[in-house]
Write an enzyme that holds these catalytic residues in place. Structure first.
Site, short mmCIF file in Angstrom:
data_model
loop_
_atom_site.label_atom_id
_atom_site.label_comp_id
_atom_site.label_asym_id
_atom_site.label_seq_id
_atom_site.Cartn_x
_atom_site.Cartn_y
_atom_site.Cartn_z
N ALA A 134 0.82 -1.22 0.00
CA ALA A 134 0.00 0.00 0.00
C ALA A 134 0.85 1.27 0.00
O ALA A 134 0.52 2.25 -0.66
CB ALA A 134 -0.95 -0.01 1.19
N GLU A 135 1.95 1.27 0.77
CA GLU A 135 2.81 2.46 0.84
C GLU A 135 4.27 2.06 0.94
O GLU A 135 4.61 1.08 1.62
CB GLU A 135 2.48 3.30 2.09
CG GLU A 135 1.05 3.78 2.19
CD GLU A 135 0.79 5.12 1.53
OE1 GLU A 135 1.77 5.75 1.05
OE2 GLU A 135 -0.37 5.54 1.51
N THR A 136 5.11 2.83 0.27
CA THR A 136 6.56 2.75 0.47
C THR A 136 7.02 4.09 1.02
O THR A 136 6.69 5.14 0.47
CB THR A 136 7.30 2.44 -0.84
OG1 THR A 136 6.92 1.13 -1.29
CG2 THR A 136 8.82 2.46 -0.63
#
Length: 262
Positions: free
Chosen positions: A45-47
């Site tokens: 979902a997020e880096t």
């Protein structure tokens, strides 16, 4: 170029729970197009990308689709990586971000995020969103995200959202929060982002910037316990402080490795 990569499960005390985030330490910023390509390749979902600056860190968050203005679970994951993998000595970490300076304090296994409060206000529900819902909310509000309040925790568990309908609306950088009073907690929620690679986010720290002030007012209390009811489940401890909220949780390291870019 060889870069380090850590994958952390945030807002959980067990592997395969909470929300996975990738964390990439940098010495200087790479072009935004490269950062976005890395986030796409990581497929979570997020880096989070960070670089040291004086006694704090610059921090940015990328989904596989866009750069975000605020992300809770990837901030927690970054603090966890700094503390447990990179041996950061201090128990208070300041991140310089698009949402201003954000502080994470560490006490034992718990990380507490000091984030801006975003009290949602009454709003009209777009017809496209209404048509996509198998259950209609009893209250509609909006801050960065739409906040739909339902009658019960069972509604949150059982609701079906027709993605082919709701994908006709673009809410970037916001999303759709559904919430209700909890059965064994103060409140529960789920979070969805139309037109995104990851339609349902497992645990969304930034959504609690709106959920905490709303439920603090509704329940007349400033310390709250919350669950995000995705398949992976997230557990959050929340405090309301007027124009700020504090969001606490645990994290577990899933993997530590490297990757290469040209």
């Amino acid at each position: 170029m060889k870069l380090e990569l850590y994958q952390i499960d945030a807002f959980t005390n067990q592997i395969f729970g909470g929300n996975p985030a990738c964390v990439v330490p940098l010495q200087e910023w790479l072009p935004d197009t490269i950062l976005l390509q890395i986030a796409k390749e990581n497929a979570v979902a997020e880096t989070a990308f960070f670089i040291p600056k004086d006694n704090q860190f610059q921090l940015r968050w990328f989904t596989p689709d866009i750069e975000m203005d605020l992300c809770g679970h990837a901030t927690l994951a970054t603090a966890h990586a700094l503390k447990t993998i990179l041996n950061h000595k201090e128990n208070s970490i300041v991140f310089e971000t698009l949402s201003g300076d954000l502080t994470v304090t560490i006490e034992g296994e718990f990380y507490t995020l000091d984030f801006p409060s975003r009290m949602p206000i009454p709003a009209e529900l777009p017809q496209i969103i209404s048509q996509s819902l198998s259950i209609q909310p009893k209250e509609v509000l909006k801050s960065r995200d739409y906040v739909l309040v339902f009658e019960s925790e069972e509604d949150i568990k059982n609701i079906h959202i027709n993605r082919s309908i709701i994908d006709q609306i673009n809410l970037d950088p916001g999303g759709l929060i559904i919430t209700a009073k909890g059965t064994n907690s103060d409140f529960v929620s789920r979070f969805f982002t139309p037109q995104s690679t990851h339609f349902e986010d497992p645990v969304t720290g930034s959504a609690h910037c709106s959920l905490i002030p709303y439920w603090a007012k509704e329940l007349n209390k400033t310390n709250l316990e919350a669950f995000q009811l995705s398949d992976r489940v997230g557990h959050l401890y929340c405090e309301y402080h007027g124009n700020r909220v504090k969001i606490s949780g645990q994290a577990k390291t899933y993997s530590v490795g490297h990757f290469w870019i040209d």
